[in-house]
Design a protein around this motif. Structure first.
Motif, short mmCIF file in Angstrom:
data_model
loop_
_atom_site.label_atom_id
_atom_site.label_comp_id
_atom_site.label_asym_id
_atom_site.label_seq_id
_atom_site.Cartn_x
_atom_site.Cartn_y
_atom_site.Cartn_z
N VAL A 1 0.92 -1.12 0.03
CA VAL A 1 0.03 -0.02 0.09
C VAL A 1 0.85 1.24 -0.03
O VAL A 1 0.53 2.04 -0.86
N ASP B 1 11.44 2.99 5.60
CA ASP B 1 10.93 1.72 6.08
C ASP B 1 11.94 1.35 7.17
O ASP B 1 13.05 1.60 6.68
N VAL B 2 11.55 0.80 8.22
CA VAL B 2 12.57 0.20 9.23
C VAL B 2 13.13 -1.17 8.44
O VAL B 2 14.36 -1.26 9.05
N GLN C 1 4.61 -7.03 4.49
CA GLN C 1 4.14 -8.45 4.89
C GLN C 1 4.37 -9.34 3.67
O GLN C 1 4.86 -10.31 3.66
N TYR D 1 5.37 -13.72 3.41
CA TYR D 1 5.11 -14.63 2.46
C TYR D 1 5.65 -14.57 1.01
O TYR D 1 4.60 -14.28 0.01
N ASP E 1 -6.10 -12.53 -5.33
CA ASP E 1 -7.24 -11.41 -5.44
C ASP E 1 -6.85 -10.12 -5.83
O ASP E 1 -7.33 -9.25 -5.42
N VAL F 1 10.61 5.26 11.87
CA VAL F 1 10.45 6.63 12.14
C VAL F 1 9.77 6.71 13.64
O VAL F 1 8.90 5.96 14.20
N GLY G 1 1.17 -0.64 8.08
CA GLY G 1 0.50 -1.91 8.34
C GLY G 1 0.23 -2.30 9.62
O GLY G 1 -0.20 -1.68 10.45
N ASP H 1 -3.18 -1.35 6.16
CA ASP H 1 -3.68 -2.25 7.10
C ASP H 1 -3.86 -1.54 8.61
O ASP H 1 -4.39 -1.78 9.58
N ILE I 1 -5.21 -5.91 0.28
CA ILE I 1 -4.29 -5.04 -0.66
C ILE I 1 -5.03 -4.23 -1.49
O ILE I 1 -4.84 -3.19 -1.45
C1 LIG Z 1 0.32 -14.96 5.25
C2 LIG Z 1 -0.66 -13.79 4.75
C3 LIG Z 1 -1.16 -13.80 3.32
C4 LIG Z 1 -1.82 -12.72 2.97
N1 LIG Z 1 -2.65 -13.11 1.70
C5 LIG Z 1 -3.21 -11.88 1.29
C6 LIG Z 1 -4.07 -12.06 0.08
O1 LIG Z 1 -4.00 -13.10 -0.69
N2 LIG Z 1 -4.57 -11.20 -0.38
C7 LIG Z 1 -4.72 -9.74 0.24
O2 LIG Z 1 -5.33 -8.78 -0.17
N3 LIG Z 1 -4.07 -9.32 1.34
C8 LIG Z 1 -3.33 -10.74 1.87
N4 LIG Z 1 -2.53 -10.62 3.11
C9 LIG Z 1 -2.69 -9.33 3.68
C10 LIG Z 1 -1.82 -8.23 3.30
O3 LIG Z 1 -0.41 -8.41 3.12
C11 LIG Z 1 -2.11 -6.89 3.97
O4 LIG Z 1 -3.12 -6.39 3.66
C12 LIG Z 1 -0.76 -5.91 3.34
O5 LIG Z 1 0.52 -6.20 3.43
C13 LIG Z 1 -0.99 -4.49 3.98
O6 LIG Z 1 -0.20 -3.73 3.38
P1 LIG Z 1 0.31 -2.31 4.03
O7 LIG Z 1 1.34 -1.54 3.04
O8 LIG Z 1 -0.79 -1.57 4.45
O9 LIG Z 1 1.29 -2.77 5.09
P2 LIG Z 1 2.59 -3.86 5.48
O10 LIG Z 1 2.59 -5.00 4.22
O11 LIG Z 1 2.34 -4.32 6.92
O12 LIG Z 1 3.88 -2.82 5.32
C14 LIG Z 1 4.28 -1.96 6.38
C15 LIG Z 1 5.53 -1.56 6.32
O13 LIG Z 1 5.51 -0.42 7.10
C16 LIG Z 1 6.73 -0.71 7.89
N5 LIG Z 1 6.64 0.46 9.19
C17 LIG Z 1 5.89 0.05 9.95
N6 LIG Z 1 5.93 1.06 10.93
C18 LIG Z 1 7.22 1.59 10.73
C19 LIG Z 1 7.83 3.01 11.22
N7 LIG Z 1 7.41 3.35 12.54
N8 LIG Z 1 8.94 3.38 10.64
C20 LIG Z 1 9.20 2.79 9.38
N9 LIG Z 1 8.72 1.51 8.78
C21 LIG Z 1 7.56 1.44 9.40
C22 LIG Z 1 7.04 -2.05 8.08
O14 LIG Z 1 8.25 -2.31 8.31
C23 LIG Z 1 6.40 -2.59 6.80
O15 LIG Z 1 7.51 -2.70 5.79
C24 LIG Z 1 -2.08 -11.43 3.40
C25 LIG Z 1 -1.37 -11.61 4.77
C26 LIG Z 1 -0.74 -12.68 5.27
C27 LIG Z 1 0.24 -12.17 6.76
#
Ligand SMILES: Cc1cc2nc3c(=O)[nH]c(=O)nc-3n(C[C@H](O)[C@H](O)[C@H](O)COP(=O)(O)OP(=O)(O)OC[C@H]3O[C@@H](n4cnc5c(N)ncnc54)[C@H](O)[C@@H]3O)c2cc1C
Length: 352
Positions: A16, A35-36, A43, A48, A55, A88, A118, A290, A301
């Motif tokens: 995202v 990113d840290v 994720q 994974y 999807d 951060v 996330g 998330d 996602i």
């Molecule tokens: C096993 C598994 C399978 C999945 N399968 C699916 C699927 O099939 N379809 C689907 O739609 N979704 C799926 N998901 C969910 C999907 O992965 C999440 O919805 C998605 O990763 C969210 O993306 P995001 O960018 O919001 O956060 P994240 O992917 O969690 O990324 C957040 C990032 O922010 C960084 N961060 C956090 N706090 C800080 C800070 N203070 N300073 C610097 N960096 C920071 C973290 O290190 C991380 O890299 C699955 C999840 C899991 C665990």
């Protein structure tokens, strides 16, 4: 401390956060991204990388790693500036309306902030043994960021999954070759790709890797140095393993961490947002993916991609209240195609 002025800062390089960069780019806004972790993907990469996702619209199948690579390819025209290995920790509102965002290495003065954090920052699971923490960074490591530091040393690696096994293998050859490498895991069952397991088995059979089943329960010191660890085996025996360095790879777990202390409205550990703009309770700060919460929220996602789009439109009019905010199609907008750096087909598209 270095201070970078920017219009937009994105916290998080998960799917995202990356798509937020793309949507900001379409709005003509360049982003810095923090990113840290030491690599993008959130994720998808940490939890994974090789598992399938079915999807994502228009992408019937991709692994977490492939999706990340495609997103990186998609943001490339906008030349985002990535800052990895930085968490951060603090944000504060400045008199000029900008946000001052602080990491251990630098500060950003930004007009808009996008929290795409996330489930939080992924941090390594610690090995909790009395007295061990004092050696963090000198003889105790949680990531193999500078493998050459371990060259020629007696290294004990802890863990039973991909990262532990890959790191153990990596330490057996090349410029980072250790004097000896011992993997310690609570039982003699390891989880990794078939290729990695086969390579591990071969190196073990050739005596280049030692394996010990058991749990580390204590440490041994010599002066101010960590000289060894005590391992309790499944047969309830205690082994002493001498070492120069301990590399712990027991996986990672997310910690929302400092975000909860930034004074933003929250509900059950998620940031509360207006679903029309993804604005948080603070002006110029948006939360996508998330990390946020609103009625009907789904942690998927594709929902995060939608949120990033709305947040980019909202931010563009926050930065420039005179901006038209008119919806434009990448298919037919010469401006968007120019921003994307592609040959404009706008004239033919509009005349068809
Ligand atoms: C096993 C598994 C399978 C999945 N399968 C699916 C699927 O099939 N379809 C689907 O739609 N979704 C799926 N998901 C969910 C999907 O992965 C999440 O919805 C998605 O990763 C969210 O993306 P995001 O960018 O919001 O956060 P994240 O992917 O969690 O990324 C957040 C990032 O922010 C960084 N961060 C956090 N706090 C800080 C800070 N203070 N300073 C610097 N960096 C920071 C973290 O290190 C991380 O890299 C699955 C999840 C899991 C665990």
């Amino acid at each position: 401390m270095k201070n970078t002025q920017t219009d937009a800062l994105v916290i998080g390089t998960g799917p995202v956060g990356l798509f937020q960069v793309f949507q900001l780019g379409l709005q003509g806004i360049h982003a810095h991204v923090v990113d840290v972790l030491d690599q993008p993907g959130g994720q998808c990469i940490e939890l994974y990388p090789d598992k399938p996702i079915y999807d994502i619209p228009g992408l019937p199948y991709s692994t977490g790693r492939e999706l990340t690579q495609r997103l990186l390819q998609q943001v490339a025209p906008f030349k985002p500036t990535f800052h990895f290995n930085q968490q951060v920790s603090q944000i504060s509102h400045q008199d000029d309306g900008r946000w001052l965002v602080t990491t251990p290495n630098q500060q950003f003065s930004t007009r808009t902030l996008f929290i795409a954090a996330g489930v939080g920052a992924f941090v390594p699971k610690e090995l909790k043994v009395d007295g061990l923490a004092a050696f963090t960074g000198t003889q105790l490591f949680y990531r193999l960021t500078s493998p050459e530091l371990l060259a020629g040393q007696h290294v004990v690696v802890v863990g039973g999954e991909d990262t532990a096994i890959q790191n153990t293998i990596a330490l057996t050859s090349g410029p980072q070759q250790a004097s000896s490498v011992t993997l310690v895991h609570r039982r003699d069952v390891l989880h990794a790709s078939p290729d990695a397991l086969a390579q591990f088995a071969e190196l073990r059979a050739n005596g280049l890797i030692q394996f010990v089943a058991g749990q580390i329960t204590g440490i041994q010191t010599s002066g101010d140095r960590l000289s060894g660890v005590e391992v309790n085996t499944p047969e309830d025996q205690t082994l002493n393993l001498p070492l120069d360095a301990l590399l712990v790879c027991q996986g990672i777990s997310p910690k929302l961490g400092p975000i909860a202390q930034w004074g933003l409205a929250m509900e059950r550990k998620q940031l509360t947002v207006d679903p029309a703009t993804l604005a948080t309770s603070a002006p110029g700060i948006y939360a996508v993916g998330d990390v946020n919460s609103y009625p009907g929220k789904k942690k998927l996602i594709l929902c995060g991609f939608h949120e990033a789009t709305l947040a980019a439109y909202a931010a563009a009019s926050y930065i420039d209240p005179q901006a038209s905010g008119v919806l434009q199609y990448t298919t037919s907008s010469a401006l968007l195609q120019q921003r994307l750096g592609v040959q404009s087909n706008a004239a033919s598209a509009t005349s068809d």
